[in-house]
Write a protein that holds these residues in place. Structure first.
Motif, PDB file in Angstrom:
ATOM      1  N   THR A   1      19.596  10.245 -21.697  1.00 49.95           N
ATOM      2  CA  THR A   1      19.275   9.121 -22.581  1.00 49.95           C
ATOM      3  C   THR A   1      20.283   8.970 -23.703  1.00 49.95           C
TER       4      THR A   1
ATOM      5  N   GLU B   1      21.251   3.969 -27.282  1.00 50.79           N
ATOM      6  CA  GLU B   1      20.100   3.482 -28.046  1.00 50.79           C
ATOM      7  C   GLU B   1      19.474   4.655 -28.800  1.00 50.79           C
TER       8      GLU B   1
ATOM      9  N   GLU C   1      16.922   4.310 -31.114  1.00 54.27           N
ATOM     10  CA  GLU C   1      15.515   4.077 -31.409  1.00 54.27           C
ATOM     11  C   GLU C   1      14.614   4.188 -30.181  1.00 54.27           C
ATOM     12  N   ASP C   2      15.138   3.906 -28.995  1.00 51.03           N
ATOM     13  CA  ASP C   2      14.305   3.836 -27.793  1.00 51.03           C
ATOM     14  C   ASP C   2      15.043   4.463 -26.612  1.00 51.03           C
TER      15      ASP C   2
ATOM     16  N   LEU D   1      14.213   4.581 -23.650  1.00 52.58           N
ATOM     17  CA  LEU D   1      14.020   3.829 -22.411  1.00 52.58           C
ATOM     18  C   LEU D   1      14.531   2.393 -22.515  1.00 52.58           C
ATOM     19  N   ALA D   2      15.323   2.116 -23.531  1.00 49.76           N
ATOM     20  CA  ALA D   2      15.811   0.750 -23.761  1.00 49.76           C
ATOM     21  C   ALA D   2      16.627   0.228 -22.587  1.00 49.76           C
TER      22      ALA D   2
ATOM     23  N   ARG E   1      14.176  -1.065 -20.068  1.00 51.70           N
ATOM     24  CA  ARG E   1      13.520  -2.270 -20.591  1.00 51.70           C
ATOM     25  C   ARG E   1      14.480  -3.463 -20.552  1.00 51.70           C
ATOM     26  N   ASN E   2      15.715  -3.241 -20.983  1.00 51.01           N
ATOM     27  CA  ASN E   2      16.700  -4.328 -21.014  1.00 51.01           C
ATOM     28  C   ASN E   2      17.032  -4.817 -19.607  1.00 51.01           C
TER      29      ASN E   2
ATOM     30  N   LEU F   1       6.088   3.771 -18.684  1.00 50.57           N
ATOM     31  CA  LEU F   1       6.200   2.330 -18.906  1.00 50.57           C
ATOM     32  C   LEU F   1       4.992   1.567 -18.377  1.00 50.57           C
TER      33      LEU F   1
ATOM     34  N   GLU G   1       2.287   2.086 -20.886  1.00 51.90           N
ATOM     35  CA  GLU G   1       2.616   1.309 -22.077  1.00 51.90           C
ATOM     36  C   GLU G   1       2.229  -0.164 -21.888  1.00 51.90           C
TER      37      GLU G   1
END
Length: 116
Positions: free
Chosen positions: A39, A44, A46-47, A49-50, A53-54, A109, A112
């Motif tokens: 990661t 990223e 802050e996240d 898993l960004a 997600r992106n 995810l 979430e």
């Protein structure tokens, strides 16, 4: 109810684990370390898993489903390895580790999205 006789399963302490469970937990630790290292490569802070997600946003699908696509790619690699008897780049172990990690990420995810 507390079961006093642990011969039916694993105990809580590491030295009470049956063969197979110890190795299973070792692999989970490897997956944890792999996830934390990989990661960092996506930039990223802050996240973690960004990137998933992106990517999901680009094709307008739920992020957990984007993991399924990545898993399908890994499965295709394993299928080819079974057929060809070799893997050119990522080895079978690396591919299986990635599959396991993507499965956990997909579950995170999914939960979430379900709980949103």
């Amino acid at each position: 109810m507390i079961v006093a006789d642990r011969h039916l399963g694993d105990g809580v302490m590491r030295d009470q684990l049956r063969p197979g469970s110890r190795e299973f937990l070792d692999v989970l630790e490897e997956i944890r370390t792999l996830h934390l290292r990989k990661t960092l490569d996506y930039g990223e802070t802050e996240d973690a898993l960004a990137n998933i997600r992106n990517g999901a946003e680009v094709v307008n699908i739920d992020p957990w489903k984007a993991c399924l696509i990545r898993m399908a790619d890994k499965m295709q690699r394993l299928k080819a390895a079974c057929h060809n008897g070799r893997v050119e780049f990522d080895g079978v172990e690396d591919t299986l580790m990635d599959l396991a990690a993507y499965s956990v990420i997909s579950l995170v995810l999914y939960r979430e999205g379900r709980d949103a």
